[in-house]
Structures are given as structure tokens and as C-alpha cells.
Write an enzyme that holds these catalytic residues in place. Structure first.
Site, PDB file in Angstrom:
ATOM      1  N   LYS A 110       0.844  -1.206   0.000  1.00  0.00           N
ATOM      2  CA  LYS A 110       0.000   0.000   0.000  1.00  0.00           C
ATOM      3  C   LYS A 110       0.873   1.249   0.000  1.00  0.00           C
ATOM      4  CE  LYS A 110      -4.717   0.399   1.311  1.00  0.00           C
ATOM      5  NZ  LYS A 110      -5.799   0.287   2.250  1.00  0.00           N
ATOM      6  N   LYS A 189      -3.920 -15.446 -11.876  1.00  0.00           N
ATOM      7  CA  LYS A 189      -4.364 -16.071 -10.622  1.00  0.00           C
ATOM      8  C   LYS A 189      -5.772 -15.575 -10.260  1.00  0.00           C
ATOM      9  CE  LYS A 189      -3.477 -16.375  -5.750  1.00  0.00           C
ATOM     10  NZ  LYS A 189      -3.213 -15.660  -4.551  1.00  0.00           N
ATOM     11  N   LYS A 192     -10.143 -11.961  -5.916  1.00  0.00           N
ATOM     12  CA  LYS A 192     -11.154 -10.894  -5.840  1.00  0.00           C
ATOM     13  C   LYS A 192     -10.596  -9.590  -6.380  1.00  0.00           C
ATOM     14  CE  LYS A 192     -11.954 -11.274  -1.442  1.00  0.00           C
ATOM     15  NZ  LYS A 192     -11.700 -12.610  -0.920  1.00  0.00           N
TER      16      LYS A 192
HETATM   17  P1  ADP Z   1      -8.411 -13.147  -2.792  1.00  0.00           P
HETATM   18  O1  ADP Z   1      -7.084 -13.149  -3.539  1.00  0.00           O
HETATM   19  O2  ADP Z   1      -9.541 -13.454  -3.702  1.00  0.00           O
HETATM   20  O3  ADP Z   1      -8.605 -11.875  -1.984  1.00  0.00           O
HETATM   21  P2  ADP Z   1      -7.730 -14.321  -0.258  1.00  0.00           P
HETATM   22  O4  ADP Z   1      -6.400 -13.656  -0.284  1.00  0.00           O
HETATM   23  O5  ADP Z   1      -8.769 -13.866   0.700  1.00  0.00           O
HETATM   24  O6  ADP Z   1      -8.339 -14.328  -1.764  1.00  0.00           O
HETATM   25  O7  ADP Z   1      -7.478 -15.883  -0.087  1.00  0.00           O
HETATM   26  C1  ADP Z   1      -7.915 -16.685   0.989  1.00  0.00           C
HETATM   27  C2  ADP Z   1      -7.248 -18.039   0.873  1.00  0.00           C
HETATM   28  O8  ADP Z   1      -7.508 -18.643  -0.409  1.00  0.00           O
HETATM   29  C3  ADP Z   1      -5.724 -17.944   1.002  1.00  0.00           C
HETATM   30  O9  ADP Z   1      -5.292 -18.992   1.855  1.00  0.00           O
HETATM   31  C4  ADP Z   1      -5.199 -18.167  -0.394  1.00  0.00           C
HETATM   32  O10 ADP Z   1      -3.980 -18.859  -0.370  1.00  0.00           O
HETATM   33  C5  ADP Z   1      -6.294 -18.989  -1.075  1.00  0.00           C
HETATM   34  N1  ADP Z   1      -6.399 -18.590  -2.504  1.00  0.00           N
HETATM   35  C6  ADP Z   1      -6.922 -17.434  -2.970  1.00  0.00           C
HETATM   36  N2  ADP Z   1      -6.881 -17.382  -4.324  1.00  0.00           N
HETATM   37  C7  ADP Z   1      -6.295 -18.540  -4.732  1.00  0.00           C
HETATM   38  C8  ADP Z   1      -5.964 -19.102  -6.016  1.00  0.00           C
HETATM   39  N3  ADP Z   1      -6.242 -18.466  -7.149  1.00  0.00           N
HETATM   40  N4  ADP Z   1      -5.384 -20.319  -6.049  1.00  0.00           N
HETATM   41  C9  ADP Z   1      -5.112 -20.974  -4.898  1.00  0.00           C
HETATM   42  N5  ADP Z   1      -5.392 -20.510  -3.674  1.00  0.00           N
HETATM   43  C10 ADP Z   1      -5.979 -19.311  -3.569  1.00  0.00           C
END
Ligand code: ADP
Ligand code: TRP
Length: 324
Positions: A110, A189, A192
Site C-alpha cells: 500500500k 491467478k 477478488k
Molecule cells: P483473494 O485473492 O480473492 O482476496 P484471499 O487472499 O482472501 O483471496 O485468499 C484466501 C485463501 O484462499 C488464502 O489462503 C489463499 O492462499 C487462497 N487462494 C486465494 N486465491 C487462490 C488461487 N487463485 N489459487 C489458490 N489458492 C488461492
């Protein structure tokens, strides 16, 4: 041994969350000693609309239970239902060195982008340390992006123990299977923050539409195709048995199959995979009191442990009446 992990309710869970984290938490549940929580206090650093947060928390609970988290095999609770965790956060904050937090990626990213960060984002890793240390957790399953925070937790615990005597259990990160890095609609990847997600509980109609929108190259229908560079195939891999995978790979290589057909195959596989969870979710939605009871009972179990640990920590650092 205590396995503990948290997941932030910042939006609907997607396939990346499921294959990368949730599915593995469920596989590891074994007794009520495993603690999984909805990290609503962490979500406050990004979700600022109360109604949205409330709905996200409820959806997170429904999703986790529908996907197979069993209250008799794991303790599920809301982070904010255990106030001892926030108390412990302060106690830990008083001995956390600034440089530990300055190097943490959420804050550093950030700052690098010139965005003003709140104190909550800066001290986020201390709250996470309290989440872990409040329950004498021994193993913390996390994605690769969270390893740094478990290291910080260990540093904080070590410093506390060095200053006040052995009081806190040093946890270990259990790095979740990275081979399950799930690609999103655009091949990057799934996340969100990239707006390329497929939610787990998408309606069949929208699911089909989303799958049909997965980016593919422009190889004509008749031409042979390479499964190894195709997002549709990579996603199909998550659902398919080895022989189904082999069969689809052969069809790619033989030519004569358009991406539309591969997408239809993926759609059918995803639908079949999640249908039982859809049904469980509908039942749970119809019994909100039951879900609330599960979360309350979870918090009750978690709190009993956190109270024991926080009492130990308070005494170690000189708070409260002198023990007799
Ligand atoms: P986002 O990237 O959508 O904000 P988060 O960071 O909240 O998702 O991820 C929550 C959990 O899900 C973490 O433990 C992360 O390692 C797993 N995760 C998120 N996106 C992926 C992905 N594309 N492939 C594998 N694991 C993921
Ligand atoms: N910070 C984690 C994430 O964004 C969620 C989390 C909060 C967590 N507290 C935790 C994970 C404690 C493991 C242990 O994914």
C-alpha cells in the site's frame, strides 16, 4: 496439537479459495481441537459497510458448513466473538518491534502505491499473531502469501517469551498445496482483487455464462489444441478424475473440438462437483438459528481456551493482582 486457520469474509468465496484453502481445511478437520474462524476483525480493514460485512460473515459461515466443515469435527467461530483476542493483541503490540511490521507485505504494498494506510492495516499481523497465540496453536495451514505473517507471529512469541518467560507456544506454518494455484477467467491467478473469479455458489445459469467467458486463444475448431496452455483445461483438472483428464487432453490434441465444447465439459463437471454442497447450503439457509448456534458454540469452546492463555499472559507481564 492444535490446527488453526482463519479466512477473511471480504466477499463470496471463489474456486481459488476452495481448492487453495477451504478444501484442505476440511480434509484436515478431525476433532474439535482444530479451530477455523471467520476473520471479521481483519475484514474491517477493508469492508466499511456494516450490512455488507454482516452478509459476508453469514455467507462465509454458510459456505464453510455447506462445503463440509463439520462442527463436531472442528470448531468454527467468528473472530470477533472472542474478545480475549483483541486484548492479547494489545499485550503483544507493546513488545512488537516496528521494523517487523514495516516489512510486512500488505502494508508495504500500500505504501509503495502511495496509498495512506490505517493503523489497523499496519498492525494487522499483530492481530493475526494474537489469533494464533491465543489458543496455543501448533500448526497454521496457510497459503504462501501468509507465511510471512506466521513468521512474524513466531518472532513476537519468541520476544515475549524472552522478556517474560515461556508463556506462548511457537506455531509452525503448514503451507497449503501450491500446485492448486487456480487461474481466473483471464488466465491470471483467480483473485477478488483482479475481478476474475468464479464463486463457488454461483447459480447454474451464471456459472455457465462465466465459464463461457473464460479467455481462450483463437485456434479454429478443426485445429489441434494444446491442453497444457489452456485455462479451461487447467480448471477442468481441479474436478476431473485422471482418466477424464486424459480423455479431454486427447480431444484437444486431435483437433475438431472447439473451446465451447471444452467449456461445456468443465461446466458439467463443476456443477456435478458442487451440487451436494448447493443442497446442503439451501438446507442451512432455511435454518439460520442452527447456523448461529454452531457459531456460538464454536466461540464458547474457543473462548474457554483463549481465557486460559490470556490469564497466563497477563500474569506473566505483571497485570492484575499478585498471584498467591
Ligand atoms: P483473494 O485473492 O480473492 O482476496 P484471499 O487472499 O482472501 O483471496 O485468499 C484466501 C485463501 O484462499 C488464502 O489462503 C489463499 O492462499 C487462497 N487462494 C486465494 N486465491 C487462490 C488461487 N487463485 N489459487 C489458490 N489458492 C488461492
Ligand atoms: N490474514 C489471513 C488472510 O488474509 C487470515 C487470517 C487472519 C489468518 N488470522 C489468521 C490465517 C490466523 C491463519 C491464522 O488470509
Amino acid at each position: 496439537m492444535r490446527v488453526l486457520s482463519g479466512i477473511q469474509p471480504t466477499g463470496r468465496f471463489h474456486w481459488g479459495n476452495y481448492f487453495g484453502a477451504i478444501r484442505q481445511y476440511i480434509a484436515m478437520q478431525g476433532n474439535e481441537q482444530s479451530f477455523y474462524f471467520i476473520a471479521d476483525l481483519h475484514a474491517l480493514t477493508t469492508v466499511r459497510e456494516p450490512d455488507v460485512l454482516r452478509k459476508n460473515i453469514q455467507d462465509a459461515a454458510l459456505d464453510l458448513l455447506a462445503l463440509g466443515l463439520k462442527p463436531e469435527q472442528a470448531t468454527l467461530y467468528r473472530q470477533s466473538d472472542v474478545p480475549e483476542v483483541t486484548e492479547l493483541t494489545w499485550l503483544l503490540m507493546t513488545i512488537t518491534q516496528m521494523h517487523l511490521l514495516e516489512k510486512c507485505h500488505a502494508f508495504k504494498d500500500k505504501k509503495a502505491r502511495g496509498i495512506a494506510a490505517d493503523a489497523g492495516l499496519f498492525t494487522y499481523p499483530v492481530l493475526m499473531a494474537a489469533d494464533i497465540l491465543a489458543y496455543d496453536s501448533t500448526h497454521v495451514p496457510v497459503g504462501a502469501d501468509q507465511i510471512q505473517h506466521v513468521e512474524v507471529t513466531r518472532d513476537i512469541a519468541q520476544r515475549f517469551n524472552g522478556l517474560y518467560g515461556e508463556s506462548l507456544q511457537l506455531p509452525e506454518a503448514w503451507v497449503l498445496d501450491d500446485s492448486a494455484k487456480v487461474p481466473g477467467l483471464d488466465g491470471e491467478k483467480m483473485s477478488k482483487s483482479y475481478g476474475n473469479t468464479i464463486s463457488i455458489f454461483e447459480s447454474p445459469k451464471r456459472l455457465r455464462k462465466l465459464i463461457m467467458s473464460i479467455r481462450t486463444d483463437s485456434t479454429p475448431v478443426e485445429a489441434p489444441k494444446n491442453p497444457d496452455t489452456c485455462t479451461v483445461f487447467e480448471l477442468f483438472r481441479l474436478f476431473a478424475e485422471p482418466e477424464q483428464l486424459l480423455a479431454l487432453a486427447e480431444r484437444y490434441r486431435a483437433g475438431g473440438m472447439g473451446y465451447g465444447e471444452a467449456k461445456e465439459t468443465l461446466y458439467q463437471a463443476a456443477l456435478a462437483h458442487f451440487t451436494p454442497a448447493f443442497e446442503r447450503r439451501a438446507q442451512l439457509e432455511a435454518t439460520p438459528d442452527l447456523v448461529e448456534d454452531i457459531l456460538r458454540e464454536g466461540a464458547h469452546r474457543a473462548r474457554a481456551k483463549a481465557q486460559e492463555v490470556v490469564a497466563r499472559v497477563r500474569e506473566a507481564c505483571g497485570l492484575g493482582a499478585k498471584p498467591v
